[in-house]
Design an enzyme around this catalytic site. Structure first.
Site, PDB file in Angstrom:
ATOM      1  CB  SER A   1      -0.890   0.031   1.244  1.00 37.33           C
ATOM      2  OG  SER A   1      -1.708  -1.100   1.305  1.00 37.33           O
TER       3      SER A   1
ATOM      4  CG  HIS B   1      -2.316   2.391   4.833  1.00 41.42           C
ATOM      5  ND1 HIS B   1      -2.616   1.918   6.091  1.00 41.42           N
ATOM      6  CD2 HIS B   1      -2.396   1.324   4.005  1.00 41.42           C
ATOM      7  CE1 HIS B   1      -2.857   0.613   6.003  1.00 41.42           C
ATOM      8  NE2 HIS B   1      -2.725   0.234   4.777  1.00 41.42           N
TER       9      HIS B   1
ATOM     10  NE  ARG C   1       0.433   2.937  10.476  1.00 43.26           N
ATOM     11  CZ  ARG C   1       1.060   1.815  10.776  1.00 43.26           C
ATOM     12  NH1 ARG C   1       2.355   1.702  10.574  1.00 43.26           N
ATOM     13  NH2 ARG C   1       0.419   0.790  11.270  1.00 43.26           N
TER      14      ARG C   1
END
Lengths: 210, 210
Positions: free
Chosen positions: B12, B38, B35
């Site tokens: 990812s 994500h 993050r």
């Protein structure tokens, strides 16, 4: 049932009503869309949400008859525990809690969701995180003659997420789906929370649109 | 510490690296932004995130010295419990759990966060849901000579959310903030999880940028 709505929630809904623009949702679908937007402040969910025919009625029916709600992860479970506890108080499980360690070749949520489907094939499945769990669930359904009352399909992310939603779309299971990469625990929880309110508000009267 | 990264997470991250386009984040800031994206599949967080000078170092330092992490809601707590448990194992609290009923004129998270600040004024506060809690925390800080090590300010929604972030921006507290209406439990948890990884990867080496 105004007691299910905090004044701040109502004020947020009023803002969304003013800003959402033209749409063709019916009242029950819109109640669900609005709550997903409220949870994320992201109006893109208006475009990404999909309702299969009869999905809302099937979900409401299942809530009222006490069907278990099965979340993939604990964040989804936490997101619905409050409202479910104040209303129908259905059993509430998180698939990820079933295994402390992932069995070989599977994720914890994947293994957990298979176990939950075996035990509660007619439950309400709410997937807000793990595409592996959604793929495993769809695969198990294809090999079974039992069907969940509803799948909320809203995993989020960049790997296997879009694909898992396409696989769900091809099943005959009643479903409320977020197409594309977006989704997430708050969205999945919001969809079930909106459904709980719909089921509670008109308790005893089910109609068939949506 | 590759063991903190599942292969799917790395795949990812690679997708985000390819799609994010030009930016001016340093390496540690980018690890946090990536993050957050994500967790949501939403690249808008690239534009909305703000780091105060020294915020990342202050947060890393606090994690390493065992400072408590205080979430506003249980979804945020759930979102960081796994990684925190595998690494520094700092005490982890959810403000909302402090009160079963909201005291008069306050929300449960608001009352809970004030109690947590009184007990742990130098903790790491992670707000992913409740603007009332963020406003109450900022107000208590203004009347105190103690300062949290870090505030992650990422409430989401349509009422008091933008305002609560403006109030936070005006404080001198080290902060990682999501400006605008967006935010949410997964984003708040993602920011703290990225910080835990940064603190764990280079354990013992702190540098000062960011």
């Amino acid at each position: 049932m105004t007691s299910l709505f905090h004044p701040i929630l109502l004020e947020s809904f009023a803002t969304i009503d003013r800003e959402i623009g033209p749409h063709s949702f019916d009242d029950r679908q819109y109640a669900i869309v609005r709550r997903a937007i409220h949870a994320t402040a992201d109006f893109e969910f208006k475009e990404a949400i999909r309702f299969s025919p009869g999905a809302i009625s099937s979900g409401i029916d299942a809530l009222r008859r006490g069907a278990p709600a099965i979340a993939d992860v604990t964040m989804v479970k936490q997101g619905v525990a409050g409202l479910l506890g104040k209303t129908f108080n259905n059993p509430l499980l998180a698939a990820v809690d079933r295994f402390q360690q992932a069995p070989p070749g599977k994720t914890r949520t994947e293994a957990g969701i298979l176990e939950c489907f075996a035990e509660h094939p007619e439950g309400i499945f709410v997937i807000g995180n793990a595409p592996t769990a959604l793929l495993a669930l769809c695969d198990a359904i294809q090999r079974s003659d039992r069907r969940p009352a509803l799948i909320v399909g809203a995993p989020v992310g960049f790997v296997s997420v879009v694909e898992s939603k396409q696989v769900l779309a091809e099943t005959d299971v009643p479903q409320i789906r977020i197409d594309g990469r977006k989704g997430g625990s708050p969205v999945a929880a919001a969809i079930l929370n909106a459904l709980i309110v719909l089921a509670w508000q008109n308790n005893g009267q089910i109609n068939d649109e949506g």
